[in-house]
Design an enzyme around this catalytic site. Sequence first.
Site, PDB file in Angstrom:
ATOM      1  N   HIS A 188       7.551   1.109 -11.003  1.00 27.91           N
ATOM      2  CA  HIS A 188       6.389   0.670 -10.221  1.00 27.91           C
ATOM      3  C   HIS A 188       5.104   1.060 -10.940  1.00 27.91           C
ATOM      4  CE1 HIS A 188       7.660   4.666  -8.805  1.00 27.91           C
ATOM      5  NE2 HIS A 188       6.372   4.928  -8.614  1.00 27.91           N
ATOM      6  N   ASN A 237       4.757   6.414 -13.763  1.00 32.29           N
ATOM      7  CA  ASN A 237       5.399   7.703 -13.989  1.00 32.29           C
ATOM      8  C   ASN A 237       6.851   7.502 -14.413  1.00 32.29           C
ATOM      9  OD1 ASN A 237       3.150   9.303 -13.187  1.00 32.29           O
ATOM     10  ND2 ASN A 237       3.618   8.875 -11.045  1.00 32.29           N
ATOM     11  N   VAL A 276      10.287   7.983  -7.069  1.00 33.51           N
ATOM     12  CA  VAL A 276      11.080   6.818  -6.673  1.00 33.51           C
ATOM     13  C   VAL A 276      11.548   6.110  -7.944  1.00 33.51           C
ATOM     14  CG1 VAL A 276      11.083   4.632  -5.431  1.00 33.51           C
ATOM     15  CG2 VAL A 276       9.792   6.573  -4.507  1.00 33.51           C
ATOM     16  N   ILE A 295       2.173   4.751   0.935  1.00 26.34           N
ATOM     17  CA  ILE A 295       2.230   5.404   2.249  1.00 26.34           C
ATOM     18  C   ILE A 295       1.408   6.701   2.273  1.00 26.34           C
ATOM     19  CG2 ILE A 295       4.290   6.873   1.892  1.00 26.34           C
ATOM     20  CD1 ILE A 295       5.345   5.727   4.573  1.00 26.34           C
ATOM     21  N   ARG A 330       0.835  -1.202   0.000  1.00 24.71           N
ATOM     22  CA  ARG A 330       0.000   0.000   0.000  1.00 24.71           C
ATOM     23  C   ARG A 330       0.871   1.254   0.000  1.00 24.71           C
ATOM     24  NH1 ARG A 330      -5.085  -1.692  -0.029  1.00 24.71           N
ATOM     25  NH2 ARG A 330      -5.489  -3.675   1.009  1.00 24.71           N
TER      26      ARG A 330
HETATM   27  P1  AMP Z   1       6.111   8.086  -8.178  1.00 18.25           P
HETATM   28  O1  AMP Z   1       5.817   9.531  -8.057  1.00 18.25           O
HETATM   29  O2  AMP Z   1       5.397   7.439  -9.328  1.00 18.25           O
HETATM   30  O3  AMP Z   1       7.602   7.786  -8.174  1.00 18.25           O
HETATM   31  O4  AMP Z   1       5.463   7.422  -6.888  1.00 18.25           O
HETATM   32  C1  AMP Z   1       6.165   7.097  -5.739  1.00 18.25           C
HETATM   33  C2  AMP Z   1       5.135   6.692  -4.714  1.00 18.25           C
HETATM   34  O5  AMP Z   1       5.809   6.011  -3.663  1.00 18.25           O
HETATM   35  C3  AMP Z   1       4.388   7.856  -4.073  1.00 18.25           C
HETATM   36  O6  AMP Z   1       2.986   7.702  -4.296  1.00 18.25           O
HETATM   37  C4  AMP Z   1       4.734   7.735  -2.582  1.00 18.25           C
HETATM   38  O7  AMP Z   1       3.673   8.069  -1.734  1.00 18.25           O
HETATM   39  C5  AMP Z   1       5.131   6.271  -2.473  1.00 18.25           C
HETATM   40  N1  AMP Z   1       6.051   5.950  -1.390  1.00 18.25           N
HETATM   41  C6  AMP Z   1       7.216   6.550  -1.091  1.00 18.25           C
HETATM   42  N2  AMP Z   1       7.800   5.955  -0.045  1.00 18.25           N
HETATM   43  C7  AMP Z   1       6.987   4.931   0.323  1.00 18.25           C
HETATM   44  C8  AMP Z   1       7.045   3.937   1.346  1.00 18.25           C
HETATM   45  N3  AMP Z   1       8.056   3.859   2.218  1.00 18.25           N
HETATM   46  N4  AMP Z   1       6.029   3.050   1.412  1.00 18.25           N
HETATM   47  C9  AMP Z   1       4.987   3.112   0.557  1.00 18.25           C
HETATM   48  N5  AMP Z   1       4.884   4.021  -0.430  1.00 18.25           N
HETATM   49  C10 AMP Z   1       5.866   4.926  -0.542  1.00 18.25           C
END
Ligand code: AMP
Length: 113
Positions: free
Chosen positions: A100, A87, A96, A31, A29
């Site tokens: 994903h 993205n 990140v 965060i 899920r």
């Molecule tokens: P993106 O902008 O597509 O790189 O999405 C990265 C996603 O990772 C964002 O929706 C964040 O809320 C999520 N995220 C970052 N750190 C964590 C974590 N430790 N656990 C779960 N989701 C995370």
Amino acid sequence: MSDCIFCKIVSGEIPSTNVYKDEQVTAFRDINPAAPTHILIVPNRHIDSVNFMTTKDEPLIGRLFSIAKQLAAQEGIAESGYRLIVNTNADAGQAVFHIHLHLLGGRQLTTLG
Ligand code: AMP
């Protein structure tokens, strides 16, 4: 990759709410959920982004979609609808750099862009 947050989630070094795991893929899920269902589906092996995938990764990336379909059914949003987002780089807001798939649903999603 030692400094990748999603690699650390895959290895269990960082806690996460996992909803799926096998030898190739982990789903957990988000965060900071943007919808009632917001799950991230990631390959266990590090790939920075779509820009770094190769043809040999095609089955693995396809598998992310199969698991998204399965999780959408499990979350009860298969019929109401859901959105899958990947993205890539700054203009898309990639934060990140471990490829994903976002699975979003459980409410009416607004238009893209
Ligand atoms: P993106 O902008 O597509 O790189 O999405 C990265 C996603 O990772 C964002 O929706 C964040 O809320 C999520 N995220 C970052 N750190 C964590 C974590 N430790 N656990 C779960 N989701 C995370």
